[in-house]
Design a protein around this motif. Structure first.
Motif, short mmCIF file in Angstrom:
data_model
loop_
_atom_site.label_atom_id
_atom_site.label_comp_id
_atom_site.label_asym_id
_atom_site.label_seq_id
_atom_site.Cartn_x
_atom_site.Cartn_y
_atom_site.Cartn_z
N VAL A 21 -11.76 -5.08 20.27
CA VAL A 21 -11.40 -5.61 21.59
C VAL A 21 -11.12 -7.11 21.49
CG1 VAL A 21 -12.26 -6.08 23.92
CG2 VAL A 21 -12.60 -3.81 22.90
N LEU A 22 -12.00 -7.84 20.80
CA LEU A 22 -11.81 -9.28 20.68
C LEU A 22 -10.55 -9.62 19.89
CD1 LEU A 22 -15.53 -10.29 20.09
CD2 LEU A 22 -14.15 -10.72 22.15
N LEU A 28 -2.75 -8.92 23.55
CA LEU A 28 -2.46 -8.46 24.91
C LEU A 28 -2.03 -9.63 25.79
CD1 LEU A 28 -5.38 -5.92 25.35
CD2 LEU A 28 -2.96 -5.39 25.04
N VAL A 29 -2.78 -10.71 25.74
CA VAL A 29 -2.45 -11.89 26.54
C VAL A 29 -1.10 -12.46 26.12
CG1 VAL A 29 -3.14 -14.26 27.08
CG2 VAL A 29 -4.85 -12.43 27.09
N VAL A 65 1.54 -5.92 22.74
CA VAL A 65 0.87 -5.14 23.79
C VAL A 65 0.47 -3.76 23.26
CG1 VAL A 65 1.14 -4.07 26.07
CG2 VAL A 65 2.02 -6.38 25.67
N GLY A 66 1.40 -3.08 22.63
CA GLY A 66 1.10 -1.75 22.09
C GLY A 66 0.05 -1.79 21.01
N GLY A 67 0.20 -2.73 20.07
CA GLY A 67 -0.77 -2.86 18.99
C GLY A 67 -2.15 -3.21 19.53
N GLY A 68 -2.20 -4.10 20.50
CA GLY A 68 -3.49 -4.46 21.10
C GLY A 68 -4.17 -3.27 21.74
N TRP A 79 -3.63 1.38 10.00
CA TRP A 79 -2.21 1.12 10.16
C TRP A 79 -1.95 0.03 11.20
CZ3 TRP A 79 1.14 2.71 6.68
CH2 TRP A 79 0.80 3.81 5.90
N VAL A 80 -2.62 0.13 12.34
CA VAL A 80 -2.41 -0.85 13.41
C VAL A 80 -2.90 -2.22 12.96
CG1 VAL A 80 -3.05 -1.47 15.78
CG2 VAL A 80 -2.52 0.92 15.22
N ALA A 81 -4.10 -2.28 12.38
CA ALA A 81 -4.62 -3.56 11.90
C ALA A 81 -3.74 -4.13 10.79
CB ALA A 81 -6.06 -3.40 11.42
N GLY A 82 -3.21 -3.28 9.94
CA GLY A 82 -2.30 -3.73 8.88
C GLY A 82 -1.03 -4.32 9.45
N ALA A 83 -0.45 -3.65 10.43
CA ALA A 83 0.78 -4.16 11.06
C ALA A 83 0.51 -5.48 11.77
CB ALA A 83 1.33 -3.12 12.04
#
Length: 141
Positions: A21-22, A28-29, A65-68, A79-83
């Motif tokens: 989340v952090l 996101l912001v 936004v999507g990745g967050g 995968w998301v953290a890698g991108a």
């Protein structure tokens, strides 16, 4: 002993969720701010020399936004953290080039660059944790 292990596992899961989340909050912001200031951000991308800024900007917003959101949800964290790590590192070099900044902007750009590097470190920890959790679950789980 099972209660202690379960409590430790719950604490670990809670900490990893908090970390996700952090880590996601900044994306996101940033993505929402880019969307709300689309024209100004497009001009800034052009000033940075980003080619095809009109294509890169919507992709950047979607990634942020999507990745967050995906990171918070815990979907395919590796995968998301890698991108996001690659994006964050590239952003550091493109947008926070402290080595080319004038004296008035040097400290701010250096701090932002180092923030990006530190975030990449956080993503590497999330990737390692997700990898270890996947190995612990085994092939069926």
């Amino acid at each position: 002993m099972t209660t202690t292990t379960t409590t430790n596992d719950d604490t670990g899961r809670g900490l990893v969720l908090a970390a996700r989340v952090l880590m996601a909050a900044i994306f996101l912001v940033a993505g929402v701010r880019k969307l709300l200031t689309y024209g100004a951000t497009l001009g800034y991308f052009g000033k940075l020399g980003i080619p095809l800024a009109d294509v890169v900007l919507p992709l950047t917003i979607a990634l942020e936004v999507g990745g967050g959101l995906l990171l918070i949800a815990g979907w395919r964290v590796q995968w998301v953290a890698g991108a996001l790590a690659l994006f964050t590192l590239a952003t550091g070099f493109i947008a926070h080039a402290f080595w080319a900044a004038d004296a008035a902007q040097f400290n701010g750009q250096l701090n932002n660059f180092l923030k990006n590097v530190a975030m990449v470190g956080g993503f590497l920890v999330l990737i390692a944790h997700a990898s270890a959790a996947g190995r612990k679950a085994g092939p069926g789980g």
